[in-house]
Write a protein that holds these residues in place. Sequence first.
Motif, PDB file in Angstrom:
ATOM      1  N   ARG A 204       0.820  -1.208   0.000  1.00 12.03           N
ATOM      2  CA  ARG A 204       0.000   0.000   0.000  1.00 12.03           C
ATOM      3  C   ARG A 204       0.863   1.270   0.000  1.00 12.03           C
ATOM      4  O   ARG A 204       0.596   2.218  -0.747  1.00 12.03           O
ATOM      5  CB  ARG A 204      -0.927  -0.002   1.234  1.00 12.03           C
ATOM      6  N   THR A 205       1.944   1.294   0.825  1.00  7.49           N
ATOM      7  CA  THR A 205       2.780   2.495   0.921  1.00  7.49           C
ATOM      8  C   THR A 205       3.517   2.802  -0.373  1.00  7.49           C
ATOM      9  O   THR A 205       3.441   3.940  -0.885  1.00  7.49           O
ATOM     10  CB  THR A 205       3.778   2.345   2.085  1.00  7.49           C
ATOM     11  N   PRO A 206       4.261   1.841  -0.972  1.00  2.00           N
ATOM     12  CA  PRO A 206       4.943   2.185  -2.233  1.00  2.00           C
ATOM     13  C   PRO A 206       3.977   2.517  -3.366  1.00  2.00           C
ATOM     14  O   PRO A 206       4.271   3.386  -4.198  1.00  2.00           O
ATOM     15  CB  PRO A 206       5.772   0.939  -2.538  1.00  2.00           C
ATOM     16  N   LEU A 207       2.829   1.870  -3.395  1.00  2.00           N
ATOM     17  CA  LEU A 207       1.869   2.180  -4.454  1.00  2.00           C
ATOM     18  C   LEU A 207       1.315   3.597  -4.281  1.00  2.00           C
ATOM     19  O   LEU A 207       1.103   4.312  -5.273  1.00  2.00           O
ATOM     20  CB  LEU A 207       0.726   1.155  -4.437  1.00  2.00           C
ATOM     21  N   ALA A 208       1.063   3.981  -3.036  1.00  2.00           N
ATOM     22  CA  ALA A 208       0.589   5.350  -2.792  1.00  2.00           C
ATOM     23  C   ALA A 208       1.651   6.364  -3.191  1.00  2.00           C
ATOM     24  O   ALA A 208       1.340   7.423  -3.771  1.00  2.00           O
ATOM     25  CB  ALA A 208       0.213   5.514  -1.316  1.00  2.00           C
ATOM     26  N   SER A 209       2.926   6.050  -2.910  1.00  2.88           N
ATOM     27  CA  SER A 209       4.006   6.966  -3.311  1.00  2.88           C
ATOM     28  C   SER A 209       4.082   7.090  -4.825  1.00  2.88           C
ATOM     29  O   SER A 209       4.225   8.199  -5.374  1.00  2.88           O
ATOM     30  CB  SER A 209       5.343   6.453  -2.758  1.00  2.88           C
ATOM     31  N   LEU A 210       3.991   5.948  -5.514  1.00  3.63           N
ATOM     32  CA  LEU A 210       4.051   5.986  -6.983  1.00  3.63           C
ATOM     33  C   LEU A 210       2.892   6.798  -7.549  1.00  3.63           C
ATOM     34  O   LEU A 210       3.080   7.589  -8.484  1.00  3.63           O
ATOM     35  CB  LEU A 210       4.009   4.554  -7.534  1.00  3.63           C
ATOM     36  N   ALA A 211       1.706   6.588  -6.995  1.00 10.20           N
ATOM     37  CA  ALA A 211       0.549   7.335  -7.498  1.00 10.20           C
ATOM     38  C   ALA A 211       0.735   8.842  -7.278  1.00 10.20           C
ATOM     39  O   ALA A 211       0.417   9.665  -8.159  1.00 10.20           O
ATOM     40  CB  ALA A 211      -0.723   6.844  -6.799  1.00 10.20           C
ATOM     41  N   GLY A 212       1.288   9.232  -6.118  1.00  6.15           N
ATOM     42  CA  GLY A 212       1.509  10.651  -5.852  1.00  6.15           C
ATOM     43  C   GLY A 212       2.541  11.260  -6.782  1.00  6.15           C
ATOM     44  O   GLY A 212       2.338  12.377  -7.308  1.00  6.15           O
ATOM     45  N   PHE A 213       3.654  10.556  -7.025  1.00  7.87           N
ATOM     46  CA  PHE A 213       4.689  11.088  -7.923  1.00  7.87           C
ATOM     47  C   PHE A 213       4.192  11.174  -9.361  1.00  7.87           C
ATOM     48  O   PHE A 213       4.510  12.126 -10.086  1.00  7.87           O
ATOM     49  CB  PHE A 213       5.939  10.213  -7.851  1.00  7.87           C
ATOM     50  N   ILE A 214       3.421  10.153  -9.777  1.00  9.18           N
ATOM     51  CA  ILE A 214       2.892  10.197 -11.149  1.00  9.18           C
ATOM     52  C   ILE A 214       1.962  11.391 -11.318  1.00  9.18           C
ATOM     53  O   ILE A 214       2.001  12.103 -12.337  1.00  9.18           O
ATOM     54  CB  ILE A 214       2.163   8.873 -11.467  1.00  9.18           C
ATOM     55  N   GLU A 215       1.116  11.629 -10.305  1.00 11.40           N
ATOM     56  CA  GLU A 215       0.217  12.776 -10.385  1.00 11.40           C
ATOM     57  C   GLU A 215       0.998  14.088 -10.431  1.00 11.40           C
ATOM     58  O   GLU A 215       0.640  15.016 -11.167  1.00 11.40           O
ATOM     59  CB  GLU A 215      -0.724  12.751  -9.179  1.00 11.40           C
ATOM     60  N   LYS A 222       5.826  18.548 -14.728  1.00  7.23           N
ATOM     61  CA  LYS A 222       6.104  17.913 -16.011  1.00  7.23           C
ATOM     62  C   LYS A 222       7.099  18.709 -16.856  1.00  7.23           C
ATOM     63  O   LYS A 222       7.765  18.142 -17.729  1.00  7.23           O
ATOM     64  CB  LYS A 222       4.807  17.699 -16.778  1.00  7.23           C
ATOM     65  N   ASP A 223       7.230  20.014 -16.585  1.00  3.00           N
ATOM     66  CA  ASP A 223       8.178  20.833 -17.338  1.00  3.00           C
ATOM     67  C   ASP A 223       9.429  21.151 -16.513  1.00  3.00           C
ATOM     68  O   ASP A 223      10.227  22.022 -16.922  1.00  3.00           O
ATOM     69  CB  ASP A 223       7.500  22.150 -17.767  1.00  3.00           C
ATOM     70  N   ASP A 224       9.622  20.480 -15.380  1.00  8.88           N
ATOM     71  CA  ASP A 224      10.797  20.702 -14.519  1.00  8.88           C
ATOM     72  C   ASP A 224      11.711  19.484 -14.608  1.00  8.88           C
ATOM     73  O   ASP A 224      11.477  18.465 -13.943  1.00  8.88           O
ATOM     74  CB  ASP A 224      10.337  20.935 -13.074  1.00  8.88           C
ATOM     75  N   PRO A 225      12.781  19.546 -15.442  1.00 10.28           N
ATOM     76  CA  PRO A 225      13.654  18.364 -15.632  1.00 10.28           C
ATOM     77  C   PRO A 225      14.296  17.889 -14.323  1.00 10.28           C
ATOM     78  O   PRO A 225      14.421  16.686 -14.099  1.00 10.28           O
ATOM     79  CB  PRO A 225      14.707  18.865 -16.624  1.00 10.28           C
ATOM     80  N   GLU A 226      14.690  18.815 -13.471  1.00  7.99           N
ATOM     81  CA  GLU A 226      15.357  18.418 -12.230  1.00  7.99           C
ATOM     82  C   GLU A 226      14.401  17.658 -11.313  1.00  7.99           C
ATOM     83  O   GLU A 226      14.754  16.597 -10.766  1.00  7.99           O
ATOM     84  CB  GLU A 226      15.890  19.657 -11.516  1.00  7.99           C
ATOM     85  N   LEU A 232      11.603  10.377 -10.620  1.00  4.26           N
ATOM     86  CA  LEU A 232      11.769   9.092 -11.309  1.00  4.26           C
ATOM     87  C   LEU A 232      12.723   8.177 -10.548  1.00  4.26           C
ATOM     88  O   LEU A 232      12.530   6.957 -10.508  1.00  4.26           O
ATOM     89  CB  LEU A 232      12.267   9.321 -12.738  1.00  4.26           C
ATOM     90  N   ALA A 233      13.759   8.783  -9.953  1.00  7.41           N
ATOM     91  CA  ALA A 233      14.697   7.973  -9.163  1.00  7.41           C
ATOM     92  C   ALA A 233      13.991   7.373  -7.942  1.00  7.41           C
ATOM     93  O   ALA A 233      14.185   6.193  -7.600  1.00  7.41           O
ATOM     94  CB  ALA A 233      15.885   8.821  -8.724  1.00  7.41           C
ATOM     95  N   ILE A 234      13.155   8.192  -7.275  1.00  2.61           N
ATOM     96  CA  ILE A 234      12.415   7.674  -6.113  1.00  2.61           C
ATOM     97  C   ILE A 234      11.422   6.601  -6.545  1.00  2.61           C
ATOM     98  O   ILE A 234      11.263   5.558  -5.875  1.00  2.61           O
ATOM     99  CB  ILE A 234      11.695   8.828  -5.398  1.00  2.61           C
ATOM    100  N   MET A 235      10.756   6.819  -7.679  1.00  2.29           N
ATOM    101  CA  MET A 235       9.801   5.823  -8.176  1.00  2.29           C
ATOM    102  C   MET A 235      10.499   4.509  -8.518  1.00  2.29           C
ATOM    103  O   MET A 235       9.960   3.419  -8.262  1.00  2.29           O
ATOM    104  CB  MET A 235       9.082   6.373  -9.411  1.00  2.29           C
ATOM    105  N   PHE A 236      11.719   4.598  -9.044  1.00  2.00           N
ATOM    106  CA  PHE A 236      12.477   3.381  -9.351  1.00  2.00           C
ATOM    107  C   PHE A 236      12.817   2.617  -8.071  1.00  2.00           C
ATOM    108  O   PHE A 236      12.694   1.379  -8.019  1.00  2.00           O
ATOM    109  CB  PHE A 236      13.755   3.756 -10.112  1.00  2.00           C
ATOM    110  N   ASP A 237      13.209   3.370  -7.015  1.00  2.00           N
ATOM    111  CA  ASP A 237      13.505   2.708  -5.741  1.00  2.00           C
ATOM    112  C   ASP A 237      12.272   2.030  -5.160  1.00  2.00           C
ATOM    113  O   ASP A 237      12.349   0.904  -4.637  1.00  2.00           O
ATOM    114  CB  ASP A 237      14.063   3.729  -4.739  1.00  2.00           C
ATOM    115  N   GLN A 238      11.122   2.699  -5.241  1.00  2.00           N
ATOM    116  CA  GLN A 238       9.890   2.104  -4.726  1.00  2.00           C
ATOM    117  C   GLN A 238       9.487   0.867  -5.527  1.00  2.00           C
ATOM    118  O   GLN A 238       9.000  -0.130  -4.965  1.00  2.00           O
ATOM    119  CB  GLN A 238       8.761   3.137  -4.752  1.00  2.00           C
ATOM    120  N   THR A 239       9.713   0.905  -6.823  1.00  2.00           N
ATOM    121  CA  THR A 239       9.400  -0.253  -7.664  1.00  2.00           C
ATOM    122  C   THR A 239      10.302  -1.434  -7.318  1.00  2.00           C
ATOM    123  O   THR A 239       9.846  -2.584  -7.244  1.00  2.00           O
ATOM    124  CB  THR A 239       9.553   0.105  -9.152  1.00  2.00           C
TER     125      THR A 239
END
Length: 453
Positions: A204-215, A222-226, A232-239
């Motif tokens: 539940r926790t990593p999925l909630a984090s992924l959903a928040g970052f995707i949103e 979406k226009d901020d490369p940094e 994306l790095a945090i999402m990769f760690d959660q995955t």
Amino acid sequence: MIRIRRRDTAAVAALGSMVLVLFWLFGELGLLETVVAIATIAALSTFYYLTISTTLNPLPKNRSVRERGEVDPDVSLRAKVMLENLPIPVLLIGAGGRIEIANPAARDFLGLGAVTGHLSAVLRQPQVLEAVSSALRGQAVDQVEYSMMAPVESHVRAFVAPLASRDEPALPWRAMLVLSDETSIKRADRMRADFLANASHELRTPLASLAGFIETLRGHAKDDPEARDRFLAIMFDQTERMQRLINDLLSLSRVEMDEHVPPGGLADVSGIIDDVVDVLRPQLAEKSITLDIVPAVAPSVTAVGDRDQLLEVVMNLVENAIKYSNAGAEITLEVTTDLSRDQAERPGLVLGEGASRLTLAAPAYEAGDRFVAIRVRDSGKGIERRNLPRLSERFYRVDGQKSGPREGTGLGLAIVKHIVNRHRGGFTVESLPGSGSVFSVFLPISKRQIKAS
């Protein structure tokens, strides 16, 4: 059965002979022809009687066996061979609860020796003993289920049926007891329920984090490369964490499924350690950790067990030591063989007199057993005594060890404990806050290897 009586055959032969005599009296046949014909009829009648009686009717000996109710020796032998090759435990219980017959599967299941005794001495289950007593009185009984939690969890269904005994009028009944091991079925049902509950809770926790970052990435970031790269790095760690969690849950489920069945193969402990070092070398290099193997040139050490599962045990222990040791630290992996139960479970304290030690799993005691011990010592923060009993619980993590990108799943030591239980070995931990921890597993050595040494 067709009965051919001798008097019937004789009557037919006499009737034919009388006809021939009449023909002679009326001059139709000569005396010589009549005598020859009568002799021929007598011979044919005798041959007919012997042929029919021996071909269509059983031998008197076989008939007497059936009439007396005896069992054909060939049938009895075939039944005995079938019983001995049945993989299901089957026992015949006589008067007073004495075991009269037990097939090899039953002897292995109940740990019977060469001489059988009373059922109550090897099976301490009141419900089963009561069912057997009822069957010995000729009563029909229902099946019985019972469970045992030590030395390993097992679930058994017992079928009891009364058998009539005609050879002993004073003891007219015996009881047939069939034991069916349903541990795998029970564990499969519980595994499905536990998997759904644990997976849904931990994911539940990593999925909630992924959903928040995707949103966030779909919105103002979406226009901020940094920010995009950081998210994306945090999402990769959660995955990755979810992947490790699922792999550990599946591994734990497989181990629990077969925990009640001890392995029968042999595993090369030295080869396992070499493979673990090769796999974890990148992690050691990443933190500049030194892995010291004692002895440096390990002799060939063999333990009874499943090589893949023992590889997983050593991998988990060394990986935990790397995870919870500081950069530049030293980890020691020691292998000691030909130990008694007491030497393997309670060696001298490695971390000093102030250290705490606890046995997390231990095998049933059998005189003459020898073990090989594998000990992994880390240089981490150590674990307080109050936390030691819970180390092998599912998803339990000691306070202060939950942060970091490679957060543990809390299943590693639970997997170790269940694998060690299946191998009828032991698992201990010694720890001292500020000095690190020592995790030890000890595994049985094959009887053949003990004799050879």
